[in-house]
Write a protein that holds these residues in place. Structure first.
Motif, PDB file in Angstrom:
ATOM      1  N   PHE A 128       0.859  -1.184   0.000  1.00 20.74           N
ATOM      2  CA  PHE A 128       0.000   0.000   0.000  1.00 20.74           C
ATOM      3  C   PHE A 128       0.892   1.229   0.000  1.00 20.74           C
ATOM      4  N   ASN A 129       0.405   2.306  -0.602  1.00 18.28           N
ATOM      5  CA  ASN A 129       1.057   3.613  -0.534  1.00 18.28           C
ATOM      6  C   ASN A 129       0.003   4.616  -0.095  1.00 18.28           C
ATOM      7  N   VAL A 130       0.327   5.422   0.925  1.00 13.89           N
ATOM      8  CA  VAL A 130      -0.647   6.370   1.467  1.00 13.89           C
ATOM      9  C   VAL A 130      -0.095   7.791   1.425  1.00 13.89           C
ATOM     10  N   PHE A 131      -1.009   8.749   1.334  1.00 14.44           N
ATOM     11  CA  PHE A 131      -0.705  10.153   1.568  1.00 14.44           C
ATOM     12  C   PHE A 131      -0.823  10.411   3.065  1.00 14.44           C
ATOM     13  N   ALA A 132       0.225  10.971   3.666  1.00 17.13           N
ATOM     14  CA  ALA A 132       0.226  11.284   5.098  1.00 17.13           C
ATOM     15  C   ALA A 132       0.499  12.770   5.287  1.00 17.13           C
ATOM     16  N   ALA A 133      -0.288  13.408   6.142  1.00 20.68           N
ATOM     17  CA  ALA A 133      -0.077  14.827   6.428  1.00 20.68           C
ATOM     18  C   ALA A 133       1.149  15.032   7.318  1.00 20.68           C
ATOM     19  N   GLU A 134       1.470  14.015   8.123  1.00 19.77           N
ATOM     20  CA  GLU A 134       2.612  14.093   9.046  1.00 19.77           C
ATOM     21  C   GLU A 134       3.561  12.938   8.732  1.00 19.77           C
ATOM     22  N   VAL A 135       4.386  13.119   7.713  1.00 15.10           N
ATOM     23  CA  VAL A 135       5.200  12.006   7.210  1.00 15.10           C
ATOM     24  C   VAL A 135       6.145  11.473   8.281  1.00 15.10           C
ATOM     25  N   GLN A 136       6.935  12.348   8.907  1.00 14.78           N
ATOM     26  CA  GLN A 136       7.948  11.873   9.850  1.00 14.78           C
ATOM     27  C   GLN A 136       7.309  11.115  11.017  1.00 14.78           C
ATOM     28  N   ASP A 137       6.243  11.656  11.590  1.00 13.51           N
ATOM     29  CA  ASP A 137       5.600  10.981  12.711  1.00 13.51           C
ATOM     30  C   ASP A 137       5.001   9.641  12.291  1.00 13.51           C
ATOM     31  N   THR A 138       4.451   9.585  11.072  1.00 12.65           N
ATOM     32  CA  THR A 138       3.880   8.333  10.580  1.00 12.65           C
ATOM     33  C   THR A 138       4.966   7.298  10.369  1.00 12.65           C
ATOM     34  N   VAL A 139       6.085   7.708   9.779  1.00 14.49           N
ATOM     35  CA  VAL A 139       7.218   6.800   9.591  1.00 14.49           C
ATOM     36  C   VAL A 139       7.704   6.284  10.937  1.00 14.49           C
ATOM     37  N   ASP A 140       7.847   7.164  11.908  1.00 16.91           N
ATOM     38  CA  ASP A 140       8.347   6.761  13.224  1.00 16.91           C
ATOM     39  C   ASP A 140       7.398   5.771  13.897  1.00 16.91           C
ATOM     40  N   PHE A 141       6.092   5.987  13.760  1.00 18.90           N
ATOM     41  CA  PHE A 141       5.110   5.085  14.374  1.00 18.90           C
ATOM     42  C   PHE A 141       5.238   3.683  13.792  1.00 18.90           C
ATOM     43  N   TYR A 142       5.286   3.577  12.472  1.00 17.43           N
ATOM     44  CA  TYR A 142       5.349   2.258  11.858  1.00 17.43           C
ATOM     45  C   TYR A 142       6.727   1.611  12.032  1.00 17.43           C
ATOM     46  N   ALA A 143       7.775   2.417  12.204  1.00 15.85           N
ATOM     47  CA  ALA A 143       9.077   1.848  12.545  1.00 15.85           C
ATOM     48  C   ALA A 143       9.021   1.164  13.912  1.00 15.85           C
TER      49      ALA A 143
END
Length: 327
Positions: free
Chosen positions: A152-167
């Motif tokens: 899946f590929n998503v548009f995220a308004a808060e990229v860094q926070d989203t990346v950190d959460f899934y990491a």
């Protein structure tokens, strides 16, 4: 911005991207598109919901189409290792203040629903009904012969926070696009669980929205054949981008839009990333090979259009990435 370190002991074990659940406005038209033109196999159709899968998949479904009043992404599904992982996921969500619920879903075992802190609607499950392998049933092949759902590929308004959460959940970074300079911000990240380039890609933009979901096909010739099929079956205008080859992921790709505008990628030719010391590859936003190895930029629709998540408000991104857009 900081690149997250790999987490090899996540709070629960997500195996891979499993299935997308989409709301569509004309179930019959959507079924015809995915079954006849793309080439997915229909497993069940109760008149309100259609379940489809690729020829390599043993699982009952990797795409669920639901009749709705408006087009939307309903859920993104991931498979976890076992039933205990569902309980560990529930404990993690509770400790994080995230609302969740165990639900019953057709053809799946116990299923956990939640919306992450950024508005992406997720479901986790450990077991799903199996169906016979169709990989060698060449008499059933249609369209581009899609084998399996990949990412899946998503548009995220808060990229860094989203990346950190899934990491934190064990998703490991393989490639990322970043602004140049000491204060450069990550504008997109490709993260995996199953050992190839990505299960979940996170792209800067108005979110939460689904940018696309993707099926792996045997090779570039399958994608070229799909171009011929779509051009001769009334779907010429539904081909949005490609065929081409990404610099990112090395994938040979084609992006198409279904009758409701949901974006689907058909692709092949990526690479393995399962070694624990695999180093993420950085791309400059100004590198023309990033979008397409041959230098062709993506169209404006690529950066602006996506499928909203049902019931979620869409937020503006924290920053606007300076990307090259085709005229």
């Amino acid at each position: 911005m900081p690149v997250p370190s790999p987490v090899f002991d996540p709070p629960f074990n997500i195996l891979r991207a499993s299935h997308a659940v989409l709301d569509v406005t004309n179930l019959e038209a959507s079924r015809a598109f995915y079954e006849t033109t793309i080439g997915l196999h229909v497993e069940d159709d109760d008149g309100q919901t259609v379940y489809l899968r690729g020829s390599e998949e043993h699982q009952h479904h990797s795409l669920v189409l639901r009749q709705g009043t408006a087009a939307a992404c309903h859920r993104l599904g991931f498979r976890v290792g076992d039933e205990d992982d569902l309980d560990r996921a529930a404990a993690f969500l509770a400790a994080s203040g995230i609302i969740y619920a165990f639900v019953e879903r057709p053809f799946q075992g116990r299923t956990l629903h939640f919306s992450d802190p950024f508005g992406f609607a997720i479901e986790l499950y450990a077991t799903m009904e199996k169906r016979p392998h169709l990989l060698r049933r060449y008499d059933l092949y249609k369209g581009c012969h899609p084998q399996r759902l990949d990412h899946f590929n998503v548009f995220a308004a808060e990229v860094q926070d989203t990346v950190d959460f899934y990491a934190r959940l064990g998703f490991r970074l393989t490639e990322y696009a970043e602004e140049d300079g000491e204060a450069g911000r990550i504008a997109a990240a490709w993260m995996h669980r199953k050992g190839n380039v990505h299960d979940f890609a996170i792209t800067n933009g108005r979110g939460p929205r689904l940018h696309h979901f993707a099926y792996w096909v045997p090779g570039p010739m399958n994608i070229l054949h799909l171009c011929d099929v779509m051009a001769s079956s009334g779907y010429l205008a539904n081909m949005e981008r490609g065929p081409g080859r990404h610099g990112i992921s090395n994938a040979f790709f084609l992006y198409v839009r279904d009758p409701d505008g949901h974006r689907l990628e058909l692709y092949s030719s990526d690479y393995q990333t399962m070694d624990p010391d695999h180093e993420p590859l950085r791309w400059s936003l100004r590198d023309p090979r990033r979008q397409t190895l041959w230098g062709a930029p993506a169209p404006r629709s690529w950066f602006e259009q996506g499928s909203g998540f049902a019931g979620q408000d869409v937020r503006e991104p924290l920053f606007v990435a300076d990307v090259t857009i085709a005229d």
